[in-house]
Design a protein around this motif. Structure first.
Motif, PDB file in Angstrom:
ATOM      1  N   MET A 220       0.830  -1.191   0.000  1.00  0.00           N
ATOM      2  CA  MET A 220       0.000   0.000   0.000  1.00  0.00           C
ATOM      3  C   MET A 220       0.872   1.252   0.000  1.00  0.00           C
ATOM      4  N   VAL A 221       1.919   1.221   0.808  1.00  0.00           N
ATOM      5  CA  VAL A 221       2.829   2.364   0.846  1.00  0.00           C
ATOM      6  C   VAL A 221       3.448   2.597  -0.529  1.00  0.00           C
ATOM      7  N   VAL A 222       3.883   1.501  -1.159  1.00  0.00           N
ATOM      8  CA  VAL A 222       4.482   1.628  -2.493  1.00  0.00           C
ATOM      9  C   VAL A 222       3.486   2.239  -3.469  1.00  0.00           C
ATOM     10  N   ALA A 223       2.259   1.684  -3.463  1.00  0.00           N
ATOM     11  CA  ALA A 223       1.248   2.162  -4.393  1.00  0.00           C
ATOM     12  C   ALA A 223       0.966   3.637  -4.162  1.00  0.00           C
ATOM     13  N   PHE A 224       0.813   3.999  -2.873  1.00  0.00           N
ATOM     14  CA  PHE A 224       0.503   5.390  -2.588  1.00  0.00           C
ATOM     15  C   PHE A 224       1.637   6.323  -2.975  1.00  0.00           C
ATOM     16  N   SER A 225       2.885   5.857  -2.758  1.00  0.00           N
ATOM     17  CA  SER A 225       3.972   6.770  -3.108  1.00  0.00           C
ATOM     18  C   SER A 225       4.037   6.954  -4.620  1.00  0.00           C
ATOM     19  N   ALA A 226       3.663   5.897  -5.384  1.00  0.00           N
ATOM     20  CA  ALA A 226       3.637   6.055  -6.837  1.00  0.00           C
ATOM     21  C   ALA A 226       2.621   7.118  -7.225  1.00  0.00           C
ATOM     22  N   ILE A 227       1.424   7.003  -6.622  1.00  0.00           N
ATOM     23  CA  ILE A 227       0.379   7.978  -6.933  1.00  0.00           C
ATOM     24  C   ILE A 227       0.797   9.377  -6.489  1.00  0.00           C
ATOM     25  N   LEU A 228       1.414   9.427  -5.311  1.00  0.00           N
ATOM     26  CA  LEU A 228       1.827  10.714  -4.764  1.00  0.00           C
ATOM     27  C   LEU A 228       2.862  11.376  -5.674  1.00  0.00           C
ATOM     28  N   THR A 229       3.821  10.562  -6.160  1.00  0.00           N
ATOM     29  CA  THR A 229       4.841  11.099  -7.059  1.00  0.00           C
ATOM     30  C   THR A 229       4.174  11.733  -8.269  1.00  0.00           C
TER      31      THR A 229
END
Ligand code: ATP
Ligand code: MG
Lengths: 277, 249
Positions: free
Chosen positions: A11-20
């Protein structure tokens, strides 16, 4: 327990992708928009580009991007569809299994290689056979057309293959030939997938930078024929960002904002069409 | 006699799916083909309009005559054959086009592009399957929005639009409920006046209800072929008797 950790991690990975992604969009607009408001639309939509002296006209680049993309589409779509129809309907299983991966491999070739082939082969060819400098809309369109082939072919091939066998049988049972079946039934049935493929290819053509810089000539004017040189939005950003400062730099971000908007719109349309299947 | 086979054998690769089939189909009758699953009913049906040509590795020996001509002779016009012998499939396969375009599909394939004539054909074909009143205001809507029964009717109408002589029906009712099945059977009785119908069915009651003549197949062989009355009341072969009395299949 392990599952929970893995879940959190993903989830953290996915969110950081979206955040980027969100940050990138924010950054582009934050840098570009103020200048657009400051200079005014009539300044932006002129052909006078002298960003160090207060002229931010990007019209010729927009026209350049549109021409090159349109040219790429004409070539990519006609060859792409011909290729797809041949592969999907007129070739044996073995040919399909060999050719499709090869075409998809085309997508993996770095764009600088396409640009290089363009300079070495296509530019001299266009210069001697059609005239002009050779670095032109035509040259860029051909190379870009080849570059977007894999996108168009693989997506529209998949959607043609997804048309149920029973439709084909129904059509043949009415006495239709293969060709009639393709034109009258399969293409309409696979239409949304084919359009999605074309739009994604279009996005790729607009965004392509390296190959275009190498072969389009980069002249800052609205071209009068397809044999003239052009400069696209992406080329301008790549060529000038290295030394630009102040308003000049902001103007490049304004170019980026326009590109961003165009590509987002294209992707939304593509997703719409894909979702319809 | 409209269709006749002589010493017909069909192989899928090494597997022999039809074994020495000799049968004669009479004009303007409904001929039923019955038999347990996998006995080759669909395969036989697809021999008549050469749909098996679409499958790789199919080999056929013997001959099949339609109107006295051998349809497997090298010069025979398959496209014309498929116009004259139409097929309705097990699952309704209405095309993902409008109702109108579904019906107009066949005529357009055959070069008819005159809007007025197409309108007429669409009306006539839909009327023949008793759908016109229902659909006349919805000709532009997608055929896929119709119920399964209506889609199957539409498929029959689509076929009638090219004016075939023979209708091949491969379990046309298997995807339908009993009421819809009844309606399609009625329709077939109506169509029989003008067409020759060959219907494959799993359902013996259906064969008994609608067929004039019946062929019973088992493991690729045509065991018995006779009038429906004879097959269902007094079959010659013990295997036929076992099948119709529900011993196997
Ligand atoms: N394309 C194919 N390749 C190989 N074998 C096949 C193929 N199609 C059918 N067969 C085989 O041929 C035999 C007859 O098949 P067919 O579909 O004609 O049977 P059927 O009587 O219609 O059965 P069902 O009642 O289940 O529809 C079966 O054993 C089947 O496995
Ligand atoms: Mg079958």
């Amino acid at each position: 327990m392990k599952d929970k950790i893995a879940e959190k991690f993903l989830m953290v990975v996915a969110f950081s992708a979206i955040l980027t992604l969100a940050l990138i969009s924010f950054f582009i607009f934050q840098q570009g928009l103020p200048l657009i408001f400051k200079a005014g639309l009539h300044n932006i939509f002129s052909t006078h580009w002298a960003p160090t002296r207060g002229h931010f006209g990007i019209l010729s680049m927009i026209v350049g991007s549109i021409m090159v993309t349109a040219g790429a589409l004409i070539i990519g779509v006609s060859f792409g569809l011909a290729c797809t129809i041949f592969l999907s309907e007129f070739s044996s299983g073995t040919i399909q299994k060999t050719l499709k991966p090869i075409i998809e491999l085309l997508a993996g070739i770095p764009s600088v290689v396409y640009g290089f082939m363009g300079i070495v082969i296509l530019v001299p060819f266009v210069r001697t056979h059609f005239g002009g400098p050779g670095f032109s809309v035509l040259t860029a369109s051909i190379i870009l057309g080849i570059m977007i082939l894999p996108t168009i072919v693989s997506i529209s091939y998949d959607s043609l293959r997804a048309v149920p066998k029973t439709y084909r049988e129904g059509s043949f049972a009415l006495g239709a030939t293969k060709w009639q079946t393709v034109v009258m039934l399969l293409i309409p049935a696979a239409r949304s997938g084919i359009i999605a493929g074309i739009i994604l290819g279009m996005g790729r053509a607009i965004g392509e930078t390296m190959a275009v810089i190498m072969i389009a000539g980069n002249a800052l004017k609205i071209p009068h024929s397809i044999l003239d040189s052009v400069r696209t939005l992406t080329s301008t950003i790549a060529l000038e960002l290295g030394y630009a400062t102040g308003d000049h730099r902001a103007a490049l971000f304004a170019c980026g904002s326009f590109l961003f908007i165009i590509i987002v719109i294209l992707n939304i349309i593509a997703i719409r069409f894909k979702g319809k299947e | 006699m409209i269709i006749e086979t002589a010493k017909l054998n069909l192989y899928y690769g090494k597997f022999q799916a039809l074994k020495n089939i000799n049968l004669q189909i009479k004009r303007n009758l409904i001929t039923g083909i019955i038999g347990p699953s996998g006995c080759g009913k669909s395969t036989l049906l697809r021999v008549f309009n050469r749909m098996n040509d679409l499958i790789e590795n199919v080999r056929i020996t013997g001959s099949v005559f339609f109107d006295k001509e051998d349809i497997y002779s090298p010069l025979y016009d398959i496209i014309m054959l498929r116009k004259r012998i139409g097929m309705v499939f097990q699952r309704p396969n209405a095309f993902p086009l409008s109702v109108f375009d579904n019906i107009a599909y066949g005529p357009r394939v055959w070069g008819m592009n005159d809007k007025m004539v197409l309108n007429e054909i669409v009306e006539r074909s839909l009327t023949a399957v008793d759908l016109f009143n229902d659909l006349k205001d919805r000709l532009k809507t997608s055929a896929l929005a119709l119920s399964a029964e209506k889609q199957q009717r539409l498929c029959i109408a689509r076929l009638l639009a090219v004016e075939p002589e023979v209708l091949l029906m491969d379990e046309p009712c298997s995807a339908l409920d009993p009421i819809a099945t009844g309606k399609i059977e009625e329709l077939m009785q109506e169509l029989k006046k003008r067409y020759t119908i060959i219907i494959v069915t799993h359902n013996m009651q259906q064969a008994a209800r609608i067929a004039d003549e019946v062929g019973f197949m088992l493991l690729g062989e045509l065991i018995e072929f006779d009038s429906a009355k004879k097959i269902f009341t007094n079959p010659r072969d013990k295997r036929t008797f076992d099948y119709i009395s529900g011993r196997f299949g």
